[in-house]
Design a protein around this motif. Structure first.
Motif, PDB file in Angstrom:
ATOM      1  N   LEU A 233       0.844  -1.203   0.000  1.00  0.00           N
ATOM      2  CA  LEU A 233       0.000   0.000   0.000  1.00  0.00           C
ATOM      3  C   LEU A 233       0.879   1.252   0.000  1.00  0.00           C
ATOM      4  CD1 LEU A 233      -2.625  -1.176   2.666  1.00  0.00           C
ATOM      5  CD2 LEU A 233      -3.085  -0.823   0.229  1.00  0.00           C
ATOM      6  N   SER A 234       0.517   2.233  -0.853  1.00  0.00           N
ATOM      7  CA  SER A 234       1.266   3.491  -0.913  1.00  0.00           C
ATOM      8  C   SER A 234       0.798   4.420   0.206  1.00  0.00           C
ATOM      9  CB  SER A 234       1.003   4.164  -2.264  1.00  0.00           C
ATOM     10  OG  SER A 234      -0.355   4.586  -2.325  1.00  0.00           O
ATOM     11  N   PHE A 235       1.504   5.532   0.413  1.00  0.00           N
ATOM     12  CA  PHE A 235       1.054   6.501   1.415  1.00  0.00           C
ATOM     13  C   PHE A 235      -0.272   7.149   0.988  1.00  0.00           C
ATOM     14  CE2 PHE A 235       5.601   6.538   2.836  1.00  0.00           C
ATOM     15  CZ  PHE A 235       5.342   6.057   4.110  1.00  0.00           C
ATOM     16  N   GLU A 236      -0.491   7.297  -0.348  1.00  0.00           N
ATOM     17  CA  GLU A 236      -1.783   7.813  -0.813  1.00  0.00           C
ATOM     18  C   GLU A 236      -2.896   6.833  -0.430  1.00  0.00           C
ATOM     19  OE1 GLU A 236       0.964   7.910  -2.703  1.00  0.00           O
ATOM     20  OE2 GLU A 236       1.221  10.090  -2.660  1.00  0.00           O
ATOM     21  N   ASP A 237      -2.615   5.533  -0.586  1.00  0.00           N
ATOM     22  CA  ASP A 237      -3.583   4.531  -0.119  1.00  0.00           C
ATOM     23  C   ASP A 237      -3.824   4.720   1.376  1.00  0.00           C
ATOM     24  OD1 ASP A 237      -3.642   3.367  -2.644  1.00  0.00           O
ATOM     25  OD2 ASP A 237      -2.152   1.827  -2.132  1.00  0.00           O
ATOM     26  N   GLY A 238      -2.733   4.862   2.106  1.00  0.00           N
ATOM     27  CA  GLY A 238      -2.832   4.986   3.558  1.00  0.00           C
ATOM     28  C   GLY A 238      -3.704   6.153   3.981  1.00  0.00           C
ATOM     29  N   ALA A 239      -3.592   7.264   3.226  1.00  0.00           N
ATOM     30  CA  ALA A 239      -4.392   8.450   3.541  1.00  0.00           C
ATOM     31  C   ALA A 239      -5.878   8.205   3.299  1.00  0.00           C
ATOM     32  CB  ALA A 239      -3.913   9.635   2.703  1.00  0.00           C
ATOM     33  N   SER A 240      -6.192   7.140   2.523  1.00  0.00           N
ATOM     34  CA  SER A 240      -7.579   6.861   2.151  1.00  0.00           C
ATOM     35  C   SER A 240      -8.196   5.751   2.988  1.00  0.00           C
ATOM     36  CB  SER A 240      -7.643   6.477   0.665  1.00  0.00           C
ATOM     37  OG  SER A 240      -6.984   7.428  -0.136  1.00  0.00           O
ATOM     38  N   ILE A 241      -7.505   5.297   4.006  1.00  0.00           N
ATOM     39  CA  ILE A 241      -8.022   4.189   4.823  1.00  0.00           C
ATOM     40  C   ILE A 241      -8.688   4.680   6.096  1.00  0.00           C
ATOM     41  CG2 ILE A 241      -7.411   2.120   6.150  1.00  0.00           C
ATOM     42  CD1 ILE A 241      -5.092   1.662   4.194  1.00  0.00           C
ATOM     43  N   GLY A 242      -8.004   5.563   6.805  1.00  0.00           N
ATOM     44  CA  GLY A 242      -8.403   5.932   8.165  1.00  0.00           C
ATOM     45  C   GLY A 242      -9.871   6.269   8.337  1.00  0.00           C
ATOM     46  N   ILE A 243     -10.364   7.241   7.608  1.00  0.00           N
ATOM     47  CA  ILE A 243     -11.771   7.634   7.784  1.00  0.00           C
ATOM     48  C   ILE A 243     -12.725   6.743   6.981  1.00  0.00           C
ATOM     49  CG2 ILE A 243     -13.423   9.530   7.652  1.00  0.00           C
ATOM     50  CD1 ILE A 243     -11.230   9.802   9.873  1.00  0.00           C
ATOM     51  N   PRO A 244     -12.511   6.556   5.669  1.00  0.00           N
ATOM     52  CA  PRO A 244     -13.526   5.807   4.908  1.00  0.00           C
ATOM     53  C   PRO A 244     -13.733   4.365   5.381  1.00  0.00           C
ATOM     54  CG  PRO A 244     -12.070   6.994   3.410  1.00  0.00           C
ATOM     55  CD  PRO A 244     -11.473   7.119   4.783  1.00  0.00           C
ATOM     56  N   TYR A 245     -12.679   3.604   5.570  1.00  0.00           N
ATOM     57  CA  TYR A 245     -12.846   2.193   5.951  1.00  0.00           C
ATOM     58  C   TYR A 245     -13.347   2.049   7.383  1.00  0.00           C
ATOM     59  CZ  TYR A 245     -10.968   0.584   1.558  1.00  0.00           C
ATOM     60  OH  TYR A 245     -10.805   0.328   0.218  1.00  0.00           O
ATOM     61  N   PHE A 246     -12.837   2.886   8.267  1.00  0.00           N
ATOM     62  CA  PHE A 246     -13.305   2.813   9.654  1.00  0.00           C
ATOM     63  C   PHE A 246     -14.780   3.209   9.744  1.00  0.00           C
ATOM     64  CE2 PHE A 246      -9.685   2.153  12.709  1.00  0.00           C
ATOM     65  CZ  PHE A 246      -8.728   1.838  11.761  1.00  0.00           C
ATOM     66  N   THR A 247     -15.187   4.184   8.925  1.00  0.00           N
ATOM     67  CA  THR A 247     -16.604   4.589   8.927  1.00  0.00           C
ATOM     68  C   THR A 247     -17.479   3.473   8.368  1.00  0.00           C
ATOM     69  OG1 THR A 247     -16.035   6.929   8.680  1.00  0.00           O
ATOM     70  CG2 THR A 247     -18.272   6.288   8.056  1.00  0.00           C
ATOM     71  N   ALA A 248     -17.052   2.882   7.245  1.00  0.00           N
ATOM     72  CA  ALA A 248     -17.831   1.785   6.645  1.00  0.00           C
ATOM     73  C   ALA A 248     -17.944   0.630   7.624  1.00  0.00           C
ATOM     74  CB  ALA A 248     -17.172   1.331   5.342  1.00  0.00           C
ATOM     75  N   CYS A 249     -16.866   0.353   8.320  1.00  0.00           N
ATOM     76  CA  CYS A 249     -16.839  -0.753   9.289  1.00  0.00           C
ATOM     77  C   CYS A 249     -17.772  -0.452  10.460  1.00  0.00           C
ATOM     78  CB  CYS A 249     -15.403  -0.948   9.765  1.00  0.00           C
ATOM     79  SG  CYS A 249     -15.164  -2.382  10.820  1.00  0.00           S
ATOM     80  N   ARG A 250     -17.700   0.783  10.960  1.00  0.00           N
ATOM     81  CA  ARG A 250     -18.594   1.152  12.059  1.00  0.00           C
ATOM     82  C   ARG A 250     -20.056   1.037  11.632  1.00  0.00           C
ATOM     83  NH1 ARG A 250     -18.140   3.182  16.932  1.00  0.00           N
ATOM     84  NH2 ARG A 250     -19.993   4.158  17.783  1.00  0.00           N
ATOM     85  N   ALA A 251     -20.358   1.492  10.414  1.00  0.00           N
ATOM     86  CA  ALA A 251     -21.738   1.464   9.918  1.00  0.00           C
ATOM     87  C   ALA A 251     -22.225   0.026   9.727  1.00  0.00           C
ATOM     88  CB  ALA A 251     -21.834   2.234   8.601  1.00  0.00           C
ATOM     89  N   LEU A 252     -21.418  -0.790   9.057  1.00  0.00           N
ATOM     90  CA  LEU A 252     -21.885  -2.137   8.692  1.00  0.00           C
ATOM     91  C   LEU A 252     -21.855  -3.114   9.857  1.00  0.00           C
ATOM     92  CD1 LEU A 252     -20.302  -2.718   5.156  1.00  0.00           C
ATOM     93  CD2 LEU A 252     -22.734  -2.561   5.746  1.00  0.00           C
ATOM     94  N   ILE A 253     -20.800  -3.067  10.646  1.00  0.00           N
ATOM     95  CA  ILE A 253     -20.633  -4.084  11.692  1.00  0.00           C
ATOM     96  C   ILE A 253     -21.209  -3.621  13.019  1.00  0.00           C
ATOM     97  CG2 ILE A 253     -18.934  -5.433  13.006  1.00  0.00           C
ATOM     98  CD1 ILE A 253     -17.255  -5.552  10.466  1.00  0.00           C
ATOM     99  N   LEU A 254     -20.808  -2.421  13.489  1.00  0.00           N
ATOM    100  CA  LEU A 254     -21.267  -2.005  14.826  1.00  0.00           C
ATOM    101  C   LEU A 254     -22.700  -1.488  14.817  1.00  0.00           C
ATOM    102  CD1 LEU A 254     -18.142  -0.350  16.485  1.00  0.00           C
ATOM    103  CD2 LEU A 254     -18.838  -2.739  16.354  1.00  0.00           C
ATOM    104  N   LYS A 255     -23.105  -0.780  13.760  1.00  0.00           N
ATOM    105  CA  LYS A 255     -24.450  -0.188  13.765  1.00  0.00           C
ATOM    106  C   LYS A 255     -25.467  -1.129  13.107  1.00  0.00           C
ATOM    107  CE  LYS A 255     -23.463   2.600  16.241  1.00  0.00           C
ATOM    108  NZ  LYS A 255     -24.135   3.078  17.455  1.00  0.00           N
ATOM    109  N   ALA A 256     -25.196  -1.588  11.877  1.00  0.00           N
ATOM    110  CA  ALA A 256     -26.195  -2.419  11.175  1.00  0.00           C
ATOM    111  C   ALA A 256     -26.117  -3.879  11.607  1.00  0.00           C
ATOM    112  CB  ALA A 256     -26.003  -2.306   9.666  1.00  0.00           C
ATOM    113  N   LYS A 257     -25.026  -4.268  12.261  1.00  0.00           N
ATOM    114  CA  LYS A 257     -24.824  -5.655  12.676  1.00  0.00           C
ATOM    115  C   LYS A 257     -25.097  -6.615  11.508  1.00  0.00           C
ATOM    116  CE  LYS A 257     -26.017  -4.442  17.439  1.00  0.00           C
ATOM    117  NZ  LYS A 257     -24.673  -3.869  17.693  1.00  0.00           N
TER     118      LYS A 257
END
Lengths: 245, 245
Positions: free
Chosen positions: A39-63
């Motif tokens: 993964l490049s640093f540009e990739d890295g900059a695109s992980i923190g918010i989008p993937y964590f948000t998707a994960c929170r929405a799908l797994i923690l909220k929508a179960k």
């Protein structure tokens, strides 16, 4: 930092209290994660918010449960594409929408089973008669009233984004006992951050986390990047500002 | 019937497939429950739907926890008053609203800690600054947008009734990660009916289930009863039609 060493390649997931346009930043150890060599640093900059948000929405909220039907309503942006990848990883049937041909192609290439153009006046008809267990809603002020008619019994619409008020018919929540829930990554507890990180870091290692970077800007072009994201005619992944060469 | 004997005094909780104005009816054994000697048949007629609905909303949907703050938005009707009694039994702090002086007195007498007049233009201010973990909403088309601003983080608004569309601001669900969920008693599974019955029947035995009967009509007055409930200027408990003397 203890588990990470000086000089390690890392990415982080932090709320942008001081913004993210900086060549140096500080972050709590619990929000800093190894960035795999693939993964490049540009990739890295695109992980923190989008993937964590998707994960929170799908797994923690929508179960989300394997085999459920997911609609990502506005799937061609950073969170939407992360949700498509994560939805596939979780064993969901993933349907996406986007507003341009380029966006539709990207959502398809990212792994959605089906993709529809939400600017087509007939798109609700095109979605078919089978409804959804989970809807990730990126623009609730435009779509929420429709979402309420698209849910299966006990369906969950998770509101990721909204830009104003909208009209809905609450009766459409009643017979299906469906729900609408907001999500905000910044409200995560330390335990939840750890759980989200476990999912996302595992994904960077196994390979399903592949951040779609649409365009990279120099620091001088930062204001253009902000302009482009607000006036976008249809997202196609993340816009990244490169701070240092 | 097996656990009940011929001639037992009973009440039942059934969907009104054929209406409820009948001197004879049939019900599955799992929906027929003993009616304690301290309860009249008019009381019994006021238990099946209101208490089971309040129980489904508070326990199965909102997952109420002792010490939480409950707002019953429209508390002077059958479901509202049942929710006030059940909320107290569950150890919640119960705040109610009603639209008339008579309704307010009744909600207070039924056990609410505080009661406000939702027709007072300043009632939102009167409610104070402390928000709610659970809102039971009887008229979502009027109140839902306000409810979204009245919830604590991870608050749950349960929609029990709604008579049309309404405008909301979905952003108010986001930072609080609060939710809106519909409830419909008729969608209960057999396991859920059994759980609801366990709560309500225990309440008839221990005494906290005290159905507030506002008025009893004869069968000849049935159309007047329907007229009164639709054109009510403010509910004050259940309206019961007595079928046989």
């Amino acid at each position: 930092m203890s588990s990470n060493q000086l000089g390690d390649r890392v990415f982080c997931s932090i709320n942008g209290r001081y913004g993210t346009l900086a060549s140096l930043t500080s972050a709590p150890e619990t929000r800093v994660f190894p960035l795999g060599e693939n993964l490049s640093f540009e990739d890295g900059a695109s992980i923190g918010i989008p993937y964590f948000t998707a994960c929170r929405a799908l797994i923690l909220k929508a179960k989300a449960k394997k085999g459920e039907r997911l609609l990502v309503h506005g799937a061609s942006g950073g969170v939407g594409l992360a949700a498509v990848q994560m939805g596939r990883e979780l064993g969901l049937h993933v349907v996406g929408t986007a507003g341009t041909d380029e966006g539709i192609s990207l959502v398809k290439a990212t792994g959605a089973h089906e993709v529809f153009n939400h600017r087509d006046p007939k798109y609700l008809k095109n979605l078919g008669t089978e409804k959804f267990d989970i809807i990730l809603e990126m623009l609730a002020n435009v779509n929420l009233d429709k979402d309420l008619t698209l849910m299966n019994p006990r369906g969950r619409t998770i509101v990721v984004g909204s830009r104003g008020p909208t009209q809905i018919n609450p009766r459409n929540l009643m017979m299906s006992e469906s729900s609408v829930t907001g999500v905000a990554l910044g409200t995560s507890t330390e335990e939840e951050w750890a759980e989200l990180a476990a999912h996302v870091v595992a994904g960077t290692e196994s390979g399903w986390v592949k951040p779609p970077v649409h365009k990279v800007y120099s620091l001088e072009e930062a204001s253009q990047a902000h302009h482009d994201i607000i006036h976008s005619k249809g997202a196609q992944g993340n816009l990244v500002v490169r701070v240092t060469e």
